[in-house]
Design a protein around this motif. Structure first.
Motif: not given
Lengths: 234, 234
Positions: A50-55, A62, A76
């Motif tokens: 993932t490129s989303n640190e919340n996932k 990105d 993402d």
């Protein structure tokens, strides 16, 4: 966090965008929250990026995520999945003979799952069902179906011997066969339709009555017929 | 023969690949033998350009033709067409509310023509029916339909007053309405479905019974319903 495009993992993920590597590795990629969640629930997930640190998943930049994506608006998150052989056989079988467009194959898988055609056989020239576009269009139906690439002509002869009734679509068709259980529905290429070789194996050739246009999109024609079958049991 | 990409004509053709220029000029492009022939027979063709010296039309180079194309394997002929207002009104009307995918819109136009929904209304946020992908997916149905972009909410209120019965699709729908003549079938966006505002205008909310998957592709759901309507008259 993986930041270099030359990283071995990224190179490996890029290779999985090609059919020959998916075949050799027995793996494929799915993109986006919905499909990753479907894969986690119904498939076999090996890794998540993932490129989303919340996932949850291995973090990549990105830019790398964008390069791995196939859509203008990049997802993402992606999962690397292993292809899994399903152990069930359906009494309603869909055969795709040389269907070329990944979106058509995907939409047909989605409809097959919706209308109870849980086994799908692909001819050797049919588009790959593990193509990222196909998986997206299938909306995850790929995880609910028994899908195999086979010599469809040989397989259909075997199915006939087992008592399956073979239905093809044919714009020139005149007879409208009764829809029976233990059925095989064969759909053909977007341009050419079902081949003569395949028509020769058919018990019934089905035609959907239309006006103005010569034929329907193959995904739509196939879905209408599967829908008709699903209504028999209502 | 036109050989320069900077030629005014080529610049003009490139602009027609964008919706805002198609709207301003009231023109659009179609590619390939089949659609050019459909346009000549059923539309209004202003000019034909080809990179094949054996075909009739203004000769342009392979490179320019390739640049004007939108497919990997480029077509060798294109026509500039004028948008034409159709003077008929159908008793069966298809409304596309914010359908986004050009291929879905095209497939729906093809099915609408096949099943006698000869008037199609597009909401302001719906994909352009003169997009080259849409026209290709429509297989030329665009030339046989009365298609208009309107304020669909206002228009549907007018149609209700004229006695039309309004049907929407709704995965949560419980009532299965009787399919009546003078009907308006409303299909919604791929992700969100028909809006609440539109559902509020519906006389009947239609549901197609499926298993495993939550919903069908919008082009397939819409085509199945139009097919059901076409069967009433058999």
């Amino acid at each position: 966090m993986i930041i270099s495009k030359d990283n071995e993992t990224i190179k490996y993920l890029k290779k999985l965008k090609q059919k020959k590597y998916r075949d050799a590795e027995n793996k494929f990629l799915v993109f986006g929250d919905h499909l990753v969640s479907e894969a986690l629930n119904n498939g076999k997930v090996l890794n998540i990026y993932t490129s989303n640190e919340n996932k949850e998943g291995i973090l990549i930049t990105d830019n790398i995520m964008k390069e791995l994506n196939f859509t203008e608006t990049p997802y993402d998150i992606l999962a690397v999945c292993e292809k899994v052989d399903k152990d069930f056989k359906s009494d309603k079988i869909l055969v795709l003979e040389d269907v070329q467009d990944p979106d058509n194959v995907g939409a047909l898988l989605r409809s097959a799952s919706a209308f109870g055609f849980r086994t799908v056989l692909l001819s050797n020239k049919c588009a790959d069902c593990y193509n990222e576009k196909t998986i997206r269009a299938s909306k995850g139906a790929i995880f609910h179906l028994d899908i195999k690439r086979v010599d469809v002509y040989k397989k259909i002869n075997e199915l006939k011997e087992l008592g399956y009734v073979i239905y093809t679509t044919d714009v020139r068709g005149t007879n409208k066969g009764k829809l029976l259980d233990n059925c095989v529905l064969v759909l053909g290429n977007e341009g050419q339709g079902v081949t003569d070789q395949m028509q020769g194996l058919a018990d019934y050739k089905l035609t959907i009555k239309t006006e103005n246009v010569e034929s329907l999109n193959v995904a739509i024609a196939g879905s209408i017929l599967m829908y008709e079958w699903s209504k028999i049991w209502e």
